[in-house]
Design a protein around this motif. Sequence first.
Motif, PDB file in Angstrom:
ATOM      1  N   ARG A 100      48.278  23.678  95.101  1.00  0.00           N
ATOM      2  CA  ARG A 100      47.416  23.123  96.154  1.00  0.00           C
ATOM      3  C   ARG A 100      48.147  22.088  97.004  1.00  0.00           C
ATOM      4  O   ARG A 100      48.856  21.240  96.476  1.00  0.00           O
ATOM      5  N   CYS A 101      47.905  22.173  98.291  1.00  0.00           N
ATOM      6  CA  CYS A 101      48.488  21.272  99.278  1.00  0.00           C
ATOM      7  C   CYS A 101      47.371  20.368  99.812  1.00  0.00           C
ATOM      8  O   CYS A 101      46.211  20.769  99.850  1.00  0.00           O
ATOM      9  N   GLY A 102      47.735  19.143 100.199  1.00  0.00           N
ATOM     10  CA  GLY A 102      46.739  18.280 100.840  1.00  0.00           C
ATOM     11  C   GLY A 102      45.923  17.448  99.870  1.00  0.00           C
ATOM     12  O   GLY A 102      45.051  16.686 100.293  1.00  0.00           O
ATOM     13  N   VAL A 103      46.181  17.578  98.582  1.00  0.00           N
ATOM     14  CA  VAL A 103      45.499  16.747  97.577  1.00  0.00           C
ATOM     15  C   VAL A 103      46.518  16.252  96.562  1.00  0.00           C
ATOM     16  O   VAL A 103      47.569  16.866  96.357  1.00  0.00           O
ATOM     17  N   ALA A 116      49.019  13.126  97.227  1.00  0.00           N
ATOM     18  CA  ALA A 116      48.569  14.080  98.257  1.00  0.00           C
ATOM     19  C   ALA A 116      49.696  14.329  99.254  1.00  0.00           C
ATOM     20  O   ALA A 116      50.395  13.405  99.662  1.00  0.00           O
ATOM     21  N   CYS A 117      49.874  15.584  99.614  1.00  0.00           N
ATOM     22  CA  CYS A 117      50.999  15.969 100.472  1.00  0.00           C
ATOM     23  C   CYS A 117      50.508  16.551 101.796  1.00  0.00           C
ATOM     24  O   CYS A 117      49.376  17.006 101.900  1.00  0.00           O
ATOM     25  N   HIS A 118      51.395  16.513 102.777  1.00  0.00           N
ATOM     26  CA  HIS A 118      51.171  17.213 104.045  1.00  0.00           C
ATOM     27  C   HIS A 118      49.814  16.892 104.678  1.00  0.00           C
ATOM     28  O   HIS A 118      49.077  17.781 105.091  1.00  0.00           O
ATOM     29  N   LEU A 119      49.530  15.582 104.725  1.00  0.00           N
ATOM     30  CA  LEU A 119      48.224  15.158 105.247  1.00  0.00           C
ATOM     31  C   LEU A 119      48.165  15.257 106.769  1.00  0.00           C
ATOM     32  O   LEU A 119      47.087  15.183 107.354  1.00  0.00           O
ATOM     33  N   TRP A 143      47.202  26.624  99.692  1.00  0.00           N
ATOM     34  CA  TRP A 143      48.271  26.598  98.677  1.00  0.00           C
ATOM     35  C   TRP A 143      49.626  26.654  99.359  1.00  0.00           C
ATOM     36  O   TRP A 143      49.809  27.393 100.323  1.00  0.00           O
ATOM     37  N   HIS A 144      50.599  25.907  98.797  1.00  0.00           N
ATOM     38  CA  HIS A 144      51.985  26.152  99.189  1.00  0.00           C
ATOM     39  C   HIS A 144      52.294  27.603  98.825  1.00  0.00           C
ATOM     40  O   HIS A 144      51.917  28.063  97.753  1.00  0.00           O
ATOM     41  N   ASP A 145      52.983  28.283  99.720  1.00  0.00           N
ATOM     42  CA  ASP A 145      53.188  29.721  99.556  1.00  0.00           C
ATOM     43  C   ASP A 145      53.985  30.092  98.318  1.00  0.00           C
ATOM     44  O   ASP A 145      53.710  31.090  97.659  1.00  0.00           O
ATOM     45  N   GLY A 226      59.670  16.022  96.220  1.00  0.00           N
ATOM     46  CA  GLY A 226      58.288  16.407  95.976  1.00  0.00           C
ATOM     47  C   GLY A 226      57.564  16.592  97.308  1.00  0.00           C
ATOM     48  O   GLY A 226      57.998  16.059  98.336  1.00  0.00           O
ATOM     49  N   PRO A 227      56.474  17.327  97.310  1.00  0.00           N
ATOM     50  CA  PRO A 227      55.800  17.651  98.578  1.00  0.00           C
ATOM     51  C   PRO A 227      55.278  16.417  99.316  1.00  0.00           C
ATOM     52  O   PRO A 227      55.234  16.409 100.555  1.00  0.00           O
ATOM     53  N   GLU A 228      54.913  15.376  98.577  1.00  0.00           N
ATOM     54  CA  GLU A 228      54.375  14.186  99.242  1.00  0.00           C
ATOM     55  C   GLU A 228      55.455  13.456 100.023  1.00  0.00           C
ATOM     56  O   GLU A 228      55.161  12.587 100.835  1.00  0.00           O
TER      57      GLU A 228
HETATM   58 ZN    ZN Z   1      51.563  20.194 100.706  1.00  0.00          ZN
END
Ligand code: ZN
Length: 538
Positions: A100-103, A116-119, A143-145, A226-228
């Motif tokens: 999951r992205c954005g959380v 949380a990432c990619h806000l 979701w990240h792909d 990391g994604p964040e």
């Molecule tokens: Zn993300």
Amino acid sequence: MVNQAGYMNGLPKTALLLNSDDAPVLLRHADTNKVAELIVPAPPRIVDGMSIREVSFGALRTHGRYRLTQGALHSPAFEIGPWPYAGVSNLLMRAYYLQRCGVAIHDQKTGLKHAACHLGDGVIAHADAINAKGAPWPAMGGWHDAGDYGKYIAPAAVTVARLLDIYERRPDRYPDGQLDIPESGNGKPDLLDEVRYELDWMLRMQRQDGAVYRKLSGARWPEEAGPERDHQPRLVYGISSPETGKFAAVMAQAARVYRKTDRDLSERCLMAARKAWHWLEQNPDMRVDHRPGDDAGSGGYMASDIDGEAALHTDRDDRLAAAGELFVTTGEIPFLEVVQALAPSSPYTLFEWKDHSALVLWTLLQHPDKRLDELRPIIKSRLLERASAILQRVHNHPFRLANTRFIWGSNKMTAEEGITLLHAYTLTGDKVYRDAAADQVHYLLGRNAFGISFVSGVGERPVRRVNHILSRNTGMYIPGLLVGGPNDSAQDGVAPKGLGMLSYLDHDHSYATNEFAIDYNAALIGLIELLGSTLNGD
Ligand code: ZN
Ligand code: 9MR
């Protein structure tokens, strides 16, 4: 080489001996008591310079854990039981939550943790007919792909379509609480909660006029972090008719599936599907808004030097999928007319991001509407034609492989071919199809040339170094990730090229053979769950 998760009681059970002709012994895992000496057939079959012999222990039906030994060598342990794969598909399903992205993710089960990432997702990459370059386009979530952090409509669509199809056929399989995700306990099936997370993102990718943007990613590949900490601007790239078609198909399917549990979402999905369809009608020619440089930080998911399939040069499959799902959901005549125009000349192909049509053909075949009476036999014979070609391959291949095109993502192709075999079993009742489908599970979970399970965390010898930036940068070993598998072109320069089935390396930089992607997992979940349904008779 064994299926490291195990074998089902009622089905054939075989292991493969590689480059050896000594008879192995079957032991009980707990007390190493000898259960049987197995018979080695002569002569071996030869593939890629290896000699392969099949040993069978089909008669063994006593539930338990076992292993094979041969002198000092021993196989990974495996289970024999009525259904040894529940744990596998639960892990595969749960992997979506971890993507999951954005959380923020604080997962008790695996220990995975990130903020949380990619806000800021996202901004419009190029000016188009409606939106200006640089305009904010809020499309957080989803979701990240894969091993990278991009988000793409094409693989999202096949993934969601496959998962919703499983729900339609086995609504009790992932009930509330099963997956232990944040929504567990809300009274709704966990599968629907998880898929909704992706649907909400997909809905955000639809332009005001109904067209759908293809993908959202950075202009460059993400840094090793990391994604964040991936702070580069995230761009929303051009619209296309193939993606708009896949989107319409999935939204129509979701409108049907969520009708009972989530009326509001169901209605929003149907409206989005209609709007996408309307745009497709206004734009009858295939159209892909793509500019040079668009793929400098993300996958193309379109025709390219790497991906040359015929289906990528037309949007017919996507329009058929859209019209078919809209027809099944609404029963409306205009959709039926498009189905009747397109379906009779549509081949039954492999279901994947490159070609969205096979699933809808199967759905139409199952749909009881009288108006499809003439179409059904056509679809049925196409499907069975493909299934019998697959079966031939399985029987000719020493590893009993249904897919022998060793290209990027070959493992998910293997799983999808297995699903077609299961459909053939459903249509004919002929058990050879079901057994051949089970062979694909065996291959993916360890009965392959490497003797490794291609799903992380499954079996004693699973893939260890998945190409997955999130794993590398959280120091976590994330279970439940199916990797792409053998790829003769091994474009990453890490895995060996030109070795066909042996062009694979368990290396965390081999993105062309050892990366995980959301659509790979969906194919294997589909294979396992549909295999399960043939045994349960549901
Ligand atoms: Zn993300
Ligand atoms: O799974 C995709 C495969 O079918 C394609 O051949 C390949 C090259 O276009 O791309 C694969 O998808 C990757 C995507 O392009 C970028 N994110 C990671 C995906 C899995 O490797």
